[in-house]
Design an enzyme around this catalytic site. Structure first.
Site, PDB file in Angstrom:
ATOM      1  CG  PHE A 132      -1.947   1.082   1.161  1.00 54.20           C
ATOM      2  CD1 PHE A 132      -2.956   1.032   0.217  1.00 54.20           C
ATOM      3  CD2 PHE A 132      -1.894   2.170   2.020  1.00 54.20           C
ATOM      4  CE1 PHE A 132      -3.911   2.040   0.134  1.00 54.20           C
ATOM      5  CE2 PHE A 132      -2.850   3.179   1.941  1.00 54.20           C
ATOM      6  CZ  PHE A 132      -3.862   3.123   0.995  1.00 54.20           C
ATOM      7  CG  ASP A 203      -0.040  -2.945   6.404  1.00 54.08           C
ATOM      8  OD1 ASP A 203      -1.118  -3.307   6.918  1.00 54.08           O
ATOM      9  OD2 ASP A 203       0.101  -1.843   5.840  1.00 54.08           O
ATOM     10  CE1 TYR A 228      -9.425   2.036   6.833  1.00 56.05           C
ATOM     11  CE2 TYR A 228      -8.436   3.008   8.794  1.00 56.05           C
ATOM     12  CZ  TYR A 228      -8.376   2.711   7.449  1.00 56.05           C
ATOM     13  OH  TYR A 228      -7.280   3.083   6.726  1.00 56.05           O
ATOM     14  CE  LYS A 229      -7.865  -1.165   4.718  1.00 53.93           C
ATOM     15  NZ  LYS A 229      -8.558  -0.549   3.578  1.00 53.93           N
ATOM     16  NE  ARG A 375     -10.248  -2.373  -2.856  1.00 59.58           N
ATOM     17  CZ  ARG A 375      -9.616  -1.762  -1.849  1.00 59.58           C
ATOM     18  NH1 ARG A 375      -8.378  -2.117  -1.536  1.00 59.58           N
ATOM     19  NH2 ARG A 375     -10.185  -0.802  -1.176  1.00 59.58           N
TER      20      ARG A 375
END
Lengths: 416, 416
Positions: A132, A203, A228-229, A375
């Site tokens: 990322f 990560d 938050y995912k 996605r």
């Protein structure tokens, strides 16, 4: 070796539709909008029903009534560590090795900074082009601050293992590629890194809550992630950092804020790092966001991560098969081998942005990642077979009827 | 020169009781517990009534219903900057020069790191022993990371001006001493620092919302602050950072997270800092905490900071006079000159901790700072003359009847 399938039990890469466990109980714990099929929990998890009530309680009864006394009486001060232990159970970490706070980018900086100092004499942070971007930006900013020859080296994801040489101090990889969902084999990378004298920063942004993670078993040195995912803590929820117990006493906190001090309320002028993982705390903890996360984690009580994984793969296989059958112009951008795929499926199309906007207008929410990636995230916590059936039918119609070919869908929003 | 009283109009250091403006309207905007006189808003501001409803709306209608679309449709992505502009108006900053996020400790690191690079060739961060310890810890951690001879030098608060020599790159001071409430003259320090080739980083933790601040007028280079004290955003609310417009294009963000990137959603592999203050953003913004802050700032609509200052000083003078008259064993630990005092009054006593516990048990909430400081914060937003009268009467009784001399009040809690 790097691409093996450690968590996949036999039979689950065959695409069979059986869901191992009934997740209707967890599905009932989410407040999902009517008419929406939400396949973007890999970007922002939906609202767990327990959150609004818990937040209202913390605001009115704790902040409102206890005021400053809430730090002691409501246990606010312990929340980063207590909730860290709850997250630890989901990522195979030892109790007392995870603490919550800040954002993922800050936690990346802390992990990298501490890890580099544990490997004196080496100057390279090795990462990959599938990482990322924020992780790479943070690494770049850190090496510029440090100077002294520190540098970031990025290679293609499949070349990471071979690139770990004696110049590499730290290998920093995101386990699951945010675009394709392709997974690294973290256990193998850790073994290789350690054999070559490097440490591993891992990560877990698209891993924690997505499938079983075994930090302790698989030899992680440092790990970071967001909540938050797949952990459903709400927009901008707190991040976490893991430091392996063997490193905790030696890891110097580069961001040495008072909450990481051995005795914050002694107000000494000199910094002395706190015990264990506590030293990775920085400033005053974000109590409202932590309370939301705490309530959101209740969803996980009684969920077996192995069952979750099986059910997630079944949903993914169903989605891939039905989409490929109905939409030949969409090209699978995720690994076909489910053993090296996280909990998302991506397809590629030059008009990906417009297609996603058309889909969203039809109630199927996924997201777009430049330049051409559609996605879709999957979690059995609140998505089931019938959702997938409806989603693929809508996607088929969007493609067959070219519903995406609408100027309104081609103007990009600020946030994609 | 350093100790002048820039904001005090004639007559207000005489202790007259007249309150310049009626704050009953703002008082009605807070939800204060029955039977409590809250003199600790300098540590954690009380709950503004608008917050619970706003939070519930953001959680249920934005996160719950919009899901990922909230980033565009609810304006989440712009909140750090939009709310930063609201805070800017309270601290005399130019529009577009303040952004919200993270914690104060993180913002201190960012400001120091950027400021040091703007003064190449100098290696000293100058601060004072009255600074809040976390600022010193952060500076220490930063200099250790940087190496290359960087160091933190601390002197007594009254010696800061004289200690700014040609070795000093950055002067870092907290305007208002967290223990005594003593104020630096920031305009004079800025002038001196600039004349001697240094930059000034100004911590507004106990200033923002406490009295008028004029960052632009007074030559600040960088400033940082928190929102959970006089801005009433709730426990662990977001921090802010100010970068003077003249430095924004040259300030390198050491914590280069994706939200500070010129185009975060291009997902480029290389970092390019964003325009202006945007580059000081780091990770995904904490939307729930920002929403609470946004609602809390409504209290300030229509409040004139100069009126607030006059009323605050009137309350402080009343408190000092009545306490000194009734409790001769308490020693004033704040400056007697109101022109160099922030919005708090502190007294010293060897049994300070127990006295504060006894006071809290009687409904008067202040706090204790080691080793012997009783600290009371004042804001006319929700405190008035009658509160002060009742508080001093209770304090007088605690002292006269030695109510503090109770073993239950002498065991220190984890958080003081």
């Amino acid at each position: 070796m790097v691409w093996q399938s450690p968590f996949l039990s036999p039979g689950h890469h065959t695409g069979e539709r059986r869901v191992a466990t009934d997740f209707s109980a967890t599905r009932a714990m989410f407040d999902l909008p009517e008419g929406v099929i939400y396949l973007d929990g890999n970007s922002l998890g939906p609202l767990p029903k327990a959150v609004p009530e818990r937040l209202a309680k913390v605001v009115r009864e704790e902040w409102g009534q206890m005021l400053i006394r809430g730090w002691n009486e409501a246990g606010w001060m312990e929340m980063p560590r207590r909730i860290g232990d709850r997250v630890a159970r989901l990522i195979g970490a030892e109790p007392g090795s995870v603490v919550m706070g800040d954002t993922l980018s800050i936690k990346v900086w802390q992990a990298l900074s501490s890890a580099l100092e544990l490997v004196p004499g080496r100057r390279v942070i090795l990462s990959d082009t599938g990482n990322f971007p924020s992780d790479l930006y943070i690494a770049d900013g850190l090496t510029r601050s440090l100077g002294k020859g520190y540098e970031v080296k990025t290679v293609a994801p499949e070349e990471v293992a071979a690139a770990i040489d004696e110049s590499v101090a730290v290998v920093m990889v995101t386990e699951t590629d945010y675009r394709s969902g392709r997974r690294h084999d973290m256990a193998a990378l850790a073994q290789l890194a350690h054999a070559r004298g490097a440490l591993l920063v891992w990560d877990l942004a698209h891993s924690a809550g997505a499938f079983p993670v075994h930090l302790a078993r698989d030899g992680a040195d440092f790990a970071v992630g967001c909540s938050y995912k797949y952990l459903n803590s709400g927009p901008g929820g707190p991040a976490f950092i893991y430091v392996a117990p063997r490193h905790q006493a030696k890891a110097r906190p580069g961001l040495s804020g008072w909450m990481g001090h051995e005795k914050p309320f002694a107000f000494d002028l000199d910094y002395r790092p706190g015990q264990g993982i506590e030293r990775m705390r920085v400033g005053t903890p974000p109590i409202l966001a932590l309370a939301a996360l705490d309530a959101a984690l209740d969803v996980w009580e009684g969920v077996d991560p192995e069952d979750l994984r099986k059910a997630s793969l079944a949903l993914q296989e169903q989605f891939i098969r039905d989409t490929e059958a109905a939409c030949p112009e969409l090209e699978l951008a995720s690994p076909r081998d489910p053993g090296i795929r996280g909990s998302q499926v991506s397809f590629r199309h030059p008009e990906g942005y417009a297609i996603m906007q058309a889909l969203i207008a039809q109630g199927v929410i996924g997201d777009f990642r430049a330049p051409d990636i559609l996605r879709f995230g999957f979690t059995p916590l609140y998505i089931d077979e019938s959702d997938i059936r409806r989603a693929t039918a809508i996607l088929a119609r969007v493609m067959a009827e070219r519903l995406w070919d609408n100027p309104a869908y081609k103007t990009r929003a600020a946030v994609t």
